[in-house]
Motif scaffolding. Structure first.
Motif: not given
Length: 423
Positions: A252-270
């Motif tokens: 998630s650190a590579s996503y920029g720290g926004s709410h959208l970035g955190q959600a898409l990071s979780a999506a990628a992990r899934i």
């Protein structure tokens, strides 16, 4: 960059939407549900099977301005209607050879996706009849079944076409109530973060090798035939099955720290966890820019566009060997007026743009309904971007190409019209 929070610059209806959606979500899910932390799981009975295709639906909440994201710089009406907020032509990205469309410059992180043909934009999409109410337009878009009172979301129908009974087939990653697109008879799951997808007390402090907390819950509920019993067993199963996603590397650190970035990071992990998920929903807000939409130096649009570009680029870079099965589409309840208002913003409108990225996309191109063509923009006070493509046709083309599901089942009553953006 984290988008500005909901505040005085948006309309009262959108500001109140989270409160109203709690009731909507509770009613729309139906059947038995069980709460674990902030994870909600509907009743289910079986383990997931691997997914051969994954669709991620990104909702741009609040009514994004598609004319700022994909600028029709070849239409003189665009610049005459927006004297202070128009994006200068010489700043646009990915201009067309016919001199008509270009991308907002803050979407520059998506340049590689565009140049490699993995990102396309479909302009002038939306509901066939304008609906300028956030709440009712969201429901109409997400149910995608005009005239029906069934209150079943199109993603629930999509998963239902080949459901194995696992709630992990469809996952909503959001902080509010479940969206209408997931609601319906097929059990699905919503969670605010992967850290919430667990049983309270099922942690390092439960030192019993067999898992004392889980064993106790099974003893209590395995033979209970009530709705509550079914829901508890479903939750136990789902929180166990999602473990590979929870344990997947967090980038998630590579996503920029926004709410959208955190959600898409979780999506990628899934997706990398390969837990059988077919559809994932995430949200980005706030796009309700009545005030201070701004220009390239100041205002709300530049931050939202930058967040969108940064988060999407990070997401596709984070998928690893699962990238070839993932397609993402953006959607918003409506677009904005053509004419800027007196507050350097835009009021509720009609037509909009949809982005499609990833597997199967014939990208690096802008698509418009060829039969109806581009409707010239007007600077009249009540002017809209006219819809020439029913948004359901965009979704139907993805569903048909990636899932092979019957379009008539997922989108009842639709006569499909193909635009050709899917290979």
């Amino acid at each position: 960059m984290t988008p500005a929070p909901i505040g005085g610059e948006c309309c009262p209806e959108f500001a109140a939407l989270n409160r109203r959606s709690v009731l909507r979500g509770a009613l729309a899910l139906g059947g038995a549900t069980f709460m674990v932390g902030s994870a909600t799981v509907s009743a289910s009975a079986s383990s997931p099977t691997p997914a051969s295709a994954v669709l991620v639906v990104l909702s741009l909440r609040g009514g994004a301005d598609g004319l700022s994201l994909v600028v029709p710089y070849g239409d003189p009406g665009y610049y005459s209607a927006r004297p202070t907020i128009a994006v200068p032509q010489d700043q646009l990205l990915a201009g067309t050879t016919d001199g008509f469309f270009g991308l907002h410059p803050k979407l520059s992180p998506l340049s590689t996706l565009w140049s490699t043909g993995r990102l396309a934009a479909i302009q002038a999409t939306g509901l066939t009849v304008a609906n300028r109410s956030h709440f009712s337009a969201m429901e109409e878009v997400e149910e995608a079944n005009p005239g029906s009172g069934a209150r079943i979301g199109w993603l629930n129908r999509l998963v239902g076409a080949g459901s194995d009974g696992s709630p992990l087939q469809g996952v909503g990653i959001l902080s509010g109530a479940p969206p209408s697109e997931l609601a319906g008879p097929v059990p699905l799951m919503t969670v605010s973060s992967l850290d919430d997808a667990s049983i309270a007390g099922d942690d390092q402090w439960d030192t019993d090798p067999a898992g004392k907390r889980r064993r106790s819950l099974h003893t209590l509920w395995d033979h209970d035939r009530s709705a509550m019993g079914v829901a508890v067993r479903s939750t136990l199963q789902a929180t166990a099955d999602i473990t590979p996603a929870v344990q997947a590397t967090d980038n998630s650190a590579s996503y920029g720290g926004s709410h959208l970035g955190q959600a898409l990071s979780a999506a990628a992990r899934i997706i990398r966890g390969n837990v059988g998920t077919q559809v994932i929903t995430v949200d980005q807000g706030d796009w309700d820019m009545h005030v201070d939409l701004g220009d390239l130096d100041n205002g709300l649009m530049r931050g939202n566009a930058e967040d969108l570009g940064t988060s999407l680029a990070a997401f596709f870079g984070d998928l690893g060997d699962q990238a070839d099965k993932v397609t993402l589409v953006t959607i918003s309840e409506f677009g904005r007026r053509v004419l800027e208002n007196g507050n350097r913003g835009l009021d509720h409108g009609w037509g909009n743009v949809m982005f499609v990225a990833g597997a199967g996309v014939k990208g690096g191109a802008y698509y418009v309904n060829q039969q109806q063509g581009w409707k010239p923009l007007s600077e009249d006070l009540e002017s809209d971007l006219h819809v020439t493509t029913d948004y359901r046709n965009v979704l139907a083309e993805i569903v048909s190409a990636r899932f092979g599901s019957p379009v008539s089942t997922v989108f009842p009553g639709l006569t499909p019209q193909t635009l050709g953006f899917m290979g």
